[in-house]
Enzyme design. Sequence first.
Site, PDB file in Angstrom:
ATOM      1  CG  HIS A   1      -0.953   8.983   3.270  1.00 20.84           C
ATOM      2  ND1 HIS A   1      -1.127   7.641   3.561  1.00 20.84           N
ATOM      3  CD2 HIS A   1      -0.522   9.542   4.428  1.00 20.84           C
ATOM      4  CE1 HIS A   1      -0.815   7.411   4.827  1.00 20.84           C
ATOM      5  NE2 HIS A   1      -0.422   8.552   5.379  1.00 20.84           N
TER       6      HIS A   1
ATOM      7  NE  ARG B   1      -3.473   2.324   2.693  1.00 26.22           N
ATOM      8  CZ  ARG B   1      -3.290   3.234   3.654  1.00 26.22           C
ATOM      9  NH1 ARG B   1      -2.437   3.011   4.636  1.00 26.22           N
ATOM     10  NH2 ARG B   1      -3.971   4.348   3.654  1.00 26.22           N
TER      11      ARG B   1
ATOM     12  CD  GLU C   1      -4.612   7.935   9.432  1.00 30.38           C
ATOM     13  OE1 GLU C   1      -4.039   8.984   9.733  1.00 30.38           O
ATOM     14  OE2 GLU C   1      -4.245   6.823   9.862  1.00 30.38           O
TER      15      GLU C   1
ATOM     16  CE1 TYR D   1      -0.066   2.934  13.519  1.00 35.64           C
ATOM     17  CE2 TYR D   1      -2.062   3.981  12.712  1.00 35.64           C
ATOM     18  CZ  TYR D   1      -0.796   3.481  12.480  1.00 35.64           C
ATOM     19  OH  TYR D   1      -0.263   3.504  11.218  1.00 35.64           O
TER      20      TYR D   1
ATOM     21  CG  ASN E   1      -5.143   3.584   8.658  1.00 39.65           C
ATOM     22  OD1 ASN E   1      -5.251   2.572   7.960  1.00 39.65           O
ATOM     23  ND2 ASN E   1      -4.725   4.738   8.171  1.00 39.65           N
TER      24      ASN E   1
ATOM     25  CD  GLU F   1      -1.663   4.111   8.047  1.00 44.36           C
ATOM     26  OE1 GLU F   1      -1.407   4.563   9.182  1.00 44.36           O
ATOM     27  OE2 GLU F   1      -1.820   4.832   7.047  1.00 44.36           O
TER      28      GLU F   1
HETATM   29  O1  IFM Z   1       2.543   7.765   9.952  1.00 43.20           O
HETATM   30  C1  IFM Z   1       1.171   7.828  10.102  1.00 43.20           C
HETATM   31  C2  IFM Z   1       0.476   7.628   8.775  1.00 43.20           C
HETATM   32  O2  IFM Z   1       0.896   8.538   7.827  1.00 43.20           O
HETATM   33  C3  IFM Z   1      -1.016   7.763   8.928  1.00 43.20           C
HETATM   34  N1  IFM Z   1      -1.496   6.935  10.004  1.00 43.20           N
HETATM   35  C4  IFM Z   1      -0.826   6.976  11.257  1.00 43.20           C
HETATM   36  C5  IFM Z   1       0.664   6.778  11.064  1.00 43.20           C
HETATM   37  C6  IFM Z   1       1.394   6.820  12.416  1.00 43.20           C
HETATM   38  O3  IFM Z   1       1.184   8.040  13.048  1.00 43.20           O
END
Ligand code: IFM
Length: 468
Positions: A128, A84, A173, A301, A299, A353
């Site tokens: 992006h 990606r 995002e 985290y 995404n 992500e």
């Molecule tokens: O690095 C970023 C990415 O560009 C977009 N999502 C979160 C990642 C980590 O902060």
Amino acid sequence: MTTVDPLKALKNFPEGFVWGVATSSFQIEGAAAEDGKGPSIWDTFCRVPGAIADASNGNSACDHYRLWESDLDLIEYLGVDAYRFSVSWPRVRPSGSGAWNEKGLRFYENLVDGLIKRGIKPYLTLNHWDLPDALQQQGGWAHRDTVHHFVEYAQGVMARLGDRVTAVTTHNEPWVMATLGHESGIFAPGIQSRATALQVAHHLLLSHGLALQALRADGVRSKLGIVLNLSPMFPASAAPEDIEKTRYEDGRLLRWYVDPLFRGAYPSDVLARLGEDVPAVAAGDMEAIKTPMDFLGVNYYSRSVISASGSWDTKTGGLDVTDMGWEIYPEGLTELLVRLHSEYKLPPVYITENGAAFKDQVEDGRVHDKQRTDYIARHISAMVEAVKLGVPMAGYMVWSLLDNFEWACGYEKRFGIIHVDYQTQTRTLKDSALWYRGFLHQLKHDKAKAGTVHQVPMIKPQPELMGS
Ligand code: IFM
């Protein structure tokens, strides 16, 4: 330590499940002003004193613009199904509209062909975050004209690559671009206005829907979708004000995007709180935003803990944190996916992500990033749980292939499964990369015996693949 039994996991995976790695143009390419590329809003933002923690910029980054072929060799070595990446709009159309830059288009054409030659599926993101600065001078995403410029840009890129690209993400995002870029102002273009942020969010969503319609009308056969950054939210306490704030923040992060995409309406409880900041919405906009997608990218985290007073100390949560200060909470991925599945009619879902920054060190040519390996393994397990609970998962991609420019943190935070020495541009596969490779290898090829992935013998790094 949580482990994943790949053979058991395999049973739960839908046919054609895609494993990958992810990057984005501004974060890795460098070559900021070469071969006709125009400036992006991030090139400009990096010049604002204090905007970037280490005062760095994207001028060189990982020099991927020059090293792309050896980087593709590394991707191939990992044994993933998909890569990606994103196209830099100002590299292919320097002013955002008007003349196209043939050298820029050729770069991405070579990249896509190089992936296909290596048996790797190209997953292309159109936006992006690196908007051409020329469009920002005309109002950027706050201006409705940018919607139409984006649709044209999408059509131009896909006229060139659409016959070879597996999947296309319109925006990565939108919450980050709208809220961090236009409300808190900590990201480019550095504007601080809630009203502007909400208008930007609307234009991003609208341009997504209109681009899908235009690409389908053009006969593009790649899968089309959007990528959202989502996390489950918890009130810091049972106090009514914390609960109310959590509902609002959940509305701003998740429902502000997912509701219009799947239901064609903004969440009424959020609208009711916006007063004069409600964005201008023209007739037909919401219908366009609701254009059916072939996939949704998520995404993930961490979780968010919300307190009405605005501050919450992660120490209170008792969870380990990454070098970003983000809590490690894999269960949140299962919770989030199950919630989305129960509240919306989802197309196939990708984790587009997932990954973590830690303080890595190269020792004797190795990077022993056990915490990152553990992070990834635990999140894959959490995703497997969601698959078992019926969520239509289609893929998982690690963020990130390489250490790279982490936006306002500059190069201080390392998310890569491959270490980058920014002085020499040497790449070193971290243990997490070798683990991921071993995991995929065992998942796909070792039919003999089940076992935890941490029993996979470590594959020796191959120096010829790791730069000099
Ligand atoms: O690095 C970023 C990415 O560009 C977009 N999502 C979160 C990642 C980590 O902060």
